[in-house]
Design a protein around this motif. Structure first.
Motif, mmCIF file in Angstrom:
data_model
loop_
_atom_site.group_PDB
_atom_site.id
_atom_site.type_symbol
_atom_site.label_atom_id
_atom_site.label_comp_id
_atom_site.label_asym_id
_atom_site.label_seq_id
_atom_site.Cartn_x
_atom_site.Cartn_y
_atom_site.Cartn_z
ATOM 1 N N LEU A 110 -72.998 6.853 -12.194
ATOM 2 C CA LEU A 110 -73.224 5.668 -13.012
ATOM 3 C C LEU A 110 -71.947 5.144 -13.669
ATOM 4 C CD1 LEU A 110 -76.548 6.647 -14.825
ATOM 5 C CD2 LEU A 110 -76.255 4.848 -13.130
ATOM 6 N N ALA A 111 -70.982 6.036 -13.866
ATOM 7 C CA ALA A 111 -69.763 5.652 -14.579
ATOM 8 C C ALA A 111 -69.089 4.394 -14.020
ATOM 9 C CB ALA A 111 -68.788 6.823 -14.604
ATOM 10 N N PRO A 112 -68.929 4.246 -12.684
ATOM 11 C CA PRO A 112 -68.226 3.061 -12.173
ATOM 12 C C PRO A 112 -68.960 1.738 -12.410
ATOM 13 C CG PRO A 112 -68.309 4.815 -10.516
ATOM 14 C CD PRO A 112 -69.265 5.186 -11.602
ATOM 15 N N VAL A 113 -70.299 1.789 -12.593
ATOM 16 C CA VAL A 113 -71.055 0.537 -12.738
ATOM 17 C C VAL A 113 -71.492 0.266 -14.176
ATOM 18 C CG1 VAL A 113 -71.923 0.645 -10.379
ATOM 19 C CG2 VAL A 113 -73.254 1.701 -12.214
ATOM 20 N N MET A 114 -71.109 1.137 -15.099
ATOM 21 C CA MET A 114 -71.540 0.974 -16.482
ATOM 22 C C MET A 114 -71.012 -0.324 -17.092
ATOM 23 S SD MET A 114 -71.311 4.777 -18.128
ATOM 24 C CE MET A 114 -71.121 4.038 -19.748
#
Length: 208
Positions: free
Chosen positions: A67-71
């Motif tokens: 999820l980190a890259p799209v947060m």
């Protein structure tokens, strides 16, 4: 089991109680569209929290790096949607007031029924992946006491869902009382403009 329920309740209230842009919009919608519509919106928010609690207990630690890259993009989308809704509500309220029909509660938000409000707020809230990271962090922090069996995980998720729903419904009650108090044209106009301004400010802080 009791430990899982208590942990779920605390986690649910922990994520729900801080009132952000979505909470402010929830109160504003309830004030102008009524408690039933607000309740639908509140359950939409709670459902999103429940979904993220379920994802967290099902493997939140593994989802965090995904999820980190799209947060950041999701936070921007959420902020833009909230700003658009706030501006639309404010502009519609001004137009209706000038037309002399604000007292009839026709401010553009009243067409939002419970089902549509549920889906709208579910969509807005689901755009915030920080919720699943929050739940995952709490579960990881509990170490060996974290819910591990299926019954314990189920109890945790249901408790978190119940906690979030109860708080969101409390907000809708406040919005409903506010709507009944400010029944005049000027009162409704002031409420609409104040809530729209607050929502925009909070939405900007979301990506700040």
């Amino acid at each position: 089991m009791i430990t899982a329920v208590v942990a779920g309740l605390l986690a649910g209230y922990g994520i729900a109680i801080p009132v952000g842009a979505v909470g402010a919009y929830l109160v504003a919608v309830t004030a102008r569209a009524g408690w039933r519509t607000g309740a639908g919106a509140a359950l939409g928010v709670a459902t999103a929290d429940g979904v993220y609690a379920l994802l967290a207990v099902a493997g939140g630690s593994a989802l965090v790096p995904l999820l980190a890259p799209v947060m950041t993009p999701l936070r921007w989308v959420s902020a833009v949607v909230l700003v658009i809704l706030a501006v639309r509500a404010g502009v519609t309220a001004v137009r209706t007031y000038r037309a002399g029909s604000l007292a009839s509660r026709d401010d553009g938000v009243t067409t939002l029924g419970p089902a549509r409000a549920y889906l709208t707020f579910l969509g807005i809230t689901i755009l915030n992946p920080m919720t699943v990271i929050y739940f995952a962090a709490l579960i990881l922090a509990t170490g060996p006491d974290a819910p591990s069996s299926i019954p314990e995980r189920t109890a945790f998720v249901l408790a978190a869902l119940a906690a979030s729903a109860s708080w969101q419904l409390l907000l809708t009650t406040g919005g409903s009382l506010l709507g009944r108090t400010l029944t005049g044209p000027r009162g409704r106009l002031a409420t609409a403009l104040a809530s729209s301004t607050l929502i925009v400010v909070l939405a900007v802080r979301l990506v700040g």
